[in-house]
Design a protein around this motif. Structure first.
Motif, PDB file in Angstrom:
ATOM      1  N   ASN A   1      12.921  -6.327  17.442  1.00  0.00           N
ATOM      2  CA  ASN A   1      14.129  -5.520  17.234  1.00  0.00           C
ATOM      3  C   ASN A   1      13.851  -4.198  16.525  1.00  0.00           C
ATOM      4  O   ASN A   1      14.603  -3.238  16.670  1.00  0.00           O
ATOM      5  N   GLY A   2      12.782  -4.144  15.734  1.00  0.00           N
ATOM      6  CA  GLY A   2      12.446  -2.938  14.988  1.00  0.00           C
ATOM      7  C   GLY A   2      11.159  -2.315  15.483  1.00  0.00           C
ATOM      8  O   GLY A   2      10.739  -2.531  16.624  1.00  0.00           O
ATOM      9  N   ASN A   3      10.496  -1.552  14.616  1.00  0.00           N
ATOM     10  CA  ASN A   3       9.260  -0.850  14.983  1.00  0.00           C
ATOM     11  C   ASN A   3       8.056  -1.353  14.200  1.00  0.00           C
ATOM     12  O   ASN A   3       7.040  -0.668  14.126  1.00  0.00           O
ATOM     13  N   SER A   4       8.185  -2.533  13.606  1.00  0.00           N
ATOM     14  CA  SER A   4       7.074  -3.096  12.841  1.00  0.00           C
ATOM     15  C   SER A   4       5.908  -3.422  13.770  1.00  0.00           C
ATOM     16  O   SER A   4       6.091  -3.712  14.955  1.00  0.00           O
ATOM     17  N   VAL A   5       4.703  -3.385  13.202  1.00  0.00           N
ATOM     18  CA  VAL A   5       3.510  -3.617  14.016  1.00  0.00           C
ATOM     19  C   VAL A   5       2.360  -4.046  13.101  1.00  0.00           C
ATOM     20  O   VAL A   5       2.374  -3.791  11.897  1.00  0.00           O
ATOM     21  N   PHE A   6       1.371  -4.732  13.660  1.00  0.00           N
ATOM     22  CA  PHE A   6       0.117  -4.986  12.950  1.00  0.00           C
ATOM     23  C   PHE A   6      -0.819  -3.820  13.245  1.00  0.00           C
ATOM     24  O   PHE A   6      -0.985  -3.431  14.411  1.00  0.00           O
ATOM     25  N   LEU A   7      -1.437  -3.244  12.213  1.00  0.00           N
ATOM     26  CA  LEU A   7      -2.384  -2.154  12.427  1.00  0.00           C
ATOM     27  C   LEU A   7      -3.745  -2.722  12.842  1.00  0.00           C
ATOM     28  O   LEU A   7      -4.068  -3.868  12.529  1.00  0.00           O
ATOM     29  N   PRO A   8      -4.549  -1.931  13.556  1.00  0.00           N
ATOM     30  CA  PRO A   8      -5.885  -2.414  13.950  1.00  0.00           C
ATOM     31  C   PRO A   8      -6.675  -2.864  12.726  1.00  0.00           C
ATOM     32  O   PRO A   8      -6.619  -2.229  11.668  1.00  0.00           O
ATOM     33  N   ARG A   9      -7.425  -3.932  12.877  1.00  0.00           N
ATOM     34  CA  ARG A   9      -8.195  -4.469  11.748  1.00  0.00           C
ATOM     35  C   ARG A   9      -9.416  -3.594  11.466  1.00  0.00           C
ATOM     36  O   ARG A   9     -10.029  -3.066  12.385  1.00  0.00           O
ATOM     37  N   TYR A  10      -9.767  -3.437  10.180  1.00  0.00           N
ATOM     38  CA  TYR A  10     -11.043  -2.832   9.816  1.00  0.00           C
ATOM     39  C   TYR A  10     -12.066  -3.926   9.559  1.00  0.00           C
ATOM     40  O   TYR A  10     -13.264  -3.675   9.502  1.00  0.00           O
ATOM     41  N   HIS A  11     -11.598  -5.168   9.367  1.00  0.00           N
ATOM     42  CA  HIS A  11     -12.483  -6.314   9.168  1.00  0.00           C
ATOM     43  C   HIS A  11     -11.666  -7.566   9.476  1.00  0.00           C
ATOM     44  O   HIS A  11     -10.467  -7.605   9.236  1.00  0.00           O
ATOM     45  N   SER A  12     -12.322  -8.598   9.997  1.00  0.00           N
ATOM     46  CA  SER A  12     -11.584  -9.805  10.371  1.00  0.00           C
ATOM     47  C   SER A  12     -10.921 -10.481   9.173  1.00  0.00           C
ATOM     48  O   SER A  12      -9.915 -11.178   9.322  1.00  0.00           O
TER      49      SER A  12
ATOM     50  N   LEU B   1       0.820  -1.201   0.000  1.00  0.00           N
ATOM     51  CA  LEU B   1       0.000   0.000   0.000  1.00  0.00           C
ATOM     52  C   LEU B   1       0.861   1.260   0.000  1.00  0.00           C
ATOM     53  O   LEU B   1       2.042   1.213   0.345  1.00  0.00           O
ATOM     54  N   ASN B   2       0.235   2.389  -0.356  1.00  0.00           N
ATOM     55  CA  ASN B   2       0.948   3.664  -0.253  1.00  0.00           C
ATOM     56  C   ASN B   2       1.022   4.085   1.213  1.00  0.00           C
ATOM     57  O   ASN B   2       0.383   3.491   2.084  1.00  0.00           O
ATOM     58  N   GLU B   3       1.783   5.140   1.479  1.00  0.00           N
ATOM     59  CA  GLU B   3       2.037   5.534   2.869  1.00  0.00           C
ATOM     60  C   GLU B   3       0.793   6.043   3.588  1.00  0.00           C
ATOM     61  O   GLU B   3       0.732   6.034   4.827  1.00  0.00           O
ATOM     62  N   LEU B   4      -0.238   6.466   2.842  1.00  0.00           N
ATOM     63  CA  LEU B   4      -1.474   6.940   3.464  1.00  0.00           C
ATOM     64  C   LEU B   4      -2.488   5.824   3.682  1.00  0.00           C
ATOM     65  O   LEU B   4      -3.559   6.061   4.242  1.00  0.00           O
ATOM     66  N   LEU B   5      -2.164   4.617   3.221  1.00  0.00           N
ATOM     67  CA  LEU B   5      -3.040   3.446   3.350  1.00  0.00           C
ATOM     68  C   LEU B   5      -4.353   3.638   2.597  1.00  0.00           C
ATOM     69  O   LEU B   5      -5.392   3.110   2.994  1.00  0.00           O
ATOM     70  N   THR B   6      -4.310   4.390   1.517  1.00  0.00           N
ATOM     71  CA  THR B   6      -5.534   4.663   0.751  1.00  0.00           C
ATOM     72  C   THR B   6      -5.611   3.898  -0.561  1.00  0.00           C
ATOM     73  O   THR B   6      -6.609   3.987  -1.271  1.00  0.00           O
ATOM     74  N   GLY B   7      -4.580   3.162  -0.905  1.00  0.00           N
ATOM     75  CA  GLY B   7      -4.597   2.422  -2.162  1.00  0.00           C
ATOM     76  C   GLY B   7      -3.279   1.713  -2.397  1.00  0.00           C
ATOM     77  O   GLY B   7      -2.379   1.726  -1.548  1.00  0.00           O
ATOM     78  N   ILE B   8      -3.176   1.074  -3.548  1.00  0.00           N
ATOM     79  CA  ILE B   8      -1.975   0.338  -3.907  1.00  0.00           C
ATOM     80  C   ILE B   8      -0.816   1.309  -4.138  1.00  0.00           C
ATOM     81  O   ILE B   8      -0.994   2.362  -4.744  1.00  0.00           O
ATOM     82  N   ALA B   9       0.379   0.960  -3.656  1.00  0.00           N
ATOM     83  CA  ALA B   9       1.553   1.809  -3.836  1.00  0.00           C
ATOM     84  C   ALA B   9       1.885   1.958  -5.316  1.00  0.00           C
ATOM     85  O   ALA B   9       1.734   1.018  -6.100  1.00  0.00           O
ATOM     86  N   LYS B  10       2.350   3.154  -5.698  1.00  0.00           N
ATOM     87  CA  LYS B  10       2.704   3.417  -7.089  1.00  0.00           C
ATOM     88  C   LYS B  10       4.179   3.162  -7.367  1.00  0.00           C
ATOM     89  O   LYS B  10       4.624   3.251  -8.505  1.00  0.00           O
ATOM     90  N   THR B  11       4.947   2.897  -6.328  1.00  0.00           N
ATOM     91  CA  THR B  11       6.363   2.592  -6.516  1.00  0.00           C
ATOM     92  C   THR B  11       6.763   1.445  -5.598  1.00  0.00           C
ATOM     93  O   THR B  11       6.164   1.257  -4.535  1.00  0.00           O
ATOM     94  N   ASN B  12       7.753   0.696  -6.035  1.00  0.00           N
ATOM     95  CA  ASN B  12       8.260  -0.397  -5.203  1.00  0.00           C
ATOM     96  C   ASN B  12       9.620  -0.054  -4.600  1.00  0.00           C
ATOM     97  O   ASN B  12      10.302  -0.910  -4.064  1.00  0.00           O
ATOM     98  N   ILE B  13      10.025   1.217  -4.705  1.00  0.00           N
ATOM     99  CA  ILE B  13      11.280   1.682  -4.118  1.00  0.00           C
ATOM    100  C   ILE B  13      11.004   2.157  -2.695  1.00  0.00           C
ATOM    101  O   ILE B  13      10.231   3.087  -2.475  1.00  0.00           O
ATOM    102  N   ILE B  14      11.636   1.520  -1.710  1.00  0.00           N
ATOM    103  CA  ILE B  14      11.388   1.817  -0.305  1.00  0.00           C
ATOM    104  C   ILE B  14      12.667   2.312   0.369  1.00  0.00           C
ATOM    105  O   ILE B  14      13.664   1.581   0.419  1.00  0.00           O
ATOM    106  N   PRO B  15      12.698   3.542   0.905  1.00  0.00           N
ATOM    107  CA  PRO B  15      13.884   4.015   1.625  1.00  0.00           C
ATOM    108  C   PRO B  15      14.122   3.180   2.888  1.00  0.00           C
ATOM    109  O   PRO B  15      13.170   2.808   3.586  1.00  0.00           O
ATOM    110  N   LEU B  16      15.372   2.878   3.158  1.00  0.00           N
ATOM    111  CA  LEU B  16      15.742   2.087   4.327  1.00  0.00           C
ATOM    112  C   LEU B  16      15.231   2.761   5.601  1.00  0.00           C
ATOM    113  O   LEU B  16      15.423   3.958   5.801  1.00  0.00           O
ATOM    114  N   GLY B  17      14.575   2.000   6.455  1.00  0.00           N
ATOM    115  CA  GLY B  17      14.068   2.514   7.719  1.00  0.00           C
ATOM    116  C   GLY B  17      12.645   3.022   7.658  1.00  0.00           C
ATOM    117  O   GLY B  17      12.000   3.179   8.689  1.00  0.00           O
TER     118      GLY B  17
END
Length: 327
Positions: free
Chosen positions: A202-213, A133-149
């Motif tokens: 070790n990092g800051n990864s997390v599961f976001l709250p579900r909008y549906h099961s 997803l894109n950084e706003l979680l509103t749709g599919i990401a338009k790029t597959n380039i991800i900055p480290l961190g």
């Protein structure tokens, strides 16, 4: 009402729009055309008997380049007011954030529930999806380039169709530099031990709250594994009975503030995650009965390219990605 050194701003959030009154000094009235809400000029300007001016902005959230975000149970619209005495290529002389926060609508489902892109695989009458997803979680990401961190939101879902309510679980996820895993393939563990988010320790990864099961968003912080190369995320997705969670079927992440593992669906049942630091094997009687009816699918997402922006070579990758998007 918010007071600033040369203005007064009042923001009223309505159902699908915002009304803003921006009071300005008399010497700024001739420059009211340089006041903006996002990309929009003032809807109306009123000159008061005192000589002060009132710039009114009455716009729907679909206008002026508002950003729409979903955070937990909140729906947020963000924008900013700005005063730009010079051309837009120059920095604004003044910026004021505007935010309207609402309770997320009941039964709201993101528009990408049936994405045209991403990975979709059918199995046993069910269709599994996985996408970046894109950084706003509103749709599919338009790029597959991800900055480290930075974070890469990975969305997974199962289409329920005529099935009874199902819960989507990410039982295991690993990263590899190949779209297929073979003997000797180097792997980077992300989720393991039957649904434990290892990257949250070790990092800051997390599961976001579900909008549906039936859907889940893994908010994964990018890592150094495969840096600058094509990386593929391999996940075992499982459709499961929402009422039959146990130590072998769960969604757990580590909460550093509490120094403990927490169950995403219900923190009060976090004892199901206690095995994340050891070995999760046990299964309830009901779970054993349901096992024969559950369905799973190993899905691969990629390629994703993680780049270190301090590395000069990263610019070449980003430029290539932008060029391919334009084409």
């Amino acid at each position: 009402m918010v007071t600033h050194f040369y203005l007064e701003i009042k923001v009223v959030c309505e159902k699908d729009a915002v009304k803003i009154t921006w009071r300005i000094r008399p010497d700024l009235v001739p420059y009211a055309a340089r006041l903006f809400l996002g990309s929009c000029m003032a809807s109306r300007l009123k000159v008061l008997p005192s000589g002060d001016g009132e710039a009114h902005f009455n716009y729907a959230f679909t206008e002026c380049k508002f950003k729409k975000l979903m955070k937990g149970n909140k729906l947020i619209y963000q924008n900013q007011l700005s005063y730009r005495p010079e051309a837009k290529t120059k920095p604004a002389a003044f910026v004021y954030p505007v935010e309207c926060v609402y309770k997320r609508p009941e039964g709201w489902v993101p528009p990408f529930l049936n994405p045209a892109s991403g990975v979709s695989e059918g199995h046993g009458g069910l269709v599994f999806h996985m996408a970046l997803l894109n950084e706003l979680l509103t749709g599919i990401a338009k790029t597959n380039i991800i900055p480290l961190g930075s974070f890469m939101p990975i969305w997974a879902a199962v289409e329920q169709k005529s099935h009874q309510p199902l819960m989507l679980l990410m039982e295991e996820c690993v990263a590899a530099t190949t779209p297929e895993i073979k003997t000797g393939t180097q792997l980077y563990p992300i989720i393991g031990n039957k649904g434990c988010l290892l990257e949250s320790v070790n990092g800051n990864s997390v599961f976001l709250p579900r909008y549906h099961s039936s859907a889940l968003i893994l908010y994964l912080q990018s890592f150094k594994f495969g840096l600058g190369k094509e990386v593929y995320i391999h996940c075992k997705l499982v459709a499961w009975d929402p009422d039959a969670l146990d130590e072998s079927k769960k969604t757990c992440h580590y909460v550093k503030e509490n120094e403990s593992w927490q169950l995403l669906e219900d923190p009060f049942q976090s004892s199901l995650c206690s095995c994340c630091s050891s070995n999760c094997k046990t299964r309830s009687k009901r779970g054993v009965e349901w096992e024969s009816h559950s369905l799973s699918q190993t899905t691969v997402l990629g390629p994703i390219i993680i780049v270190d922006q301090s590395d000069p070579r990263a610019n070449t990758l980003v430029e290539a990605a932008i060029e391919s998007e334009v084409k």
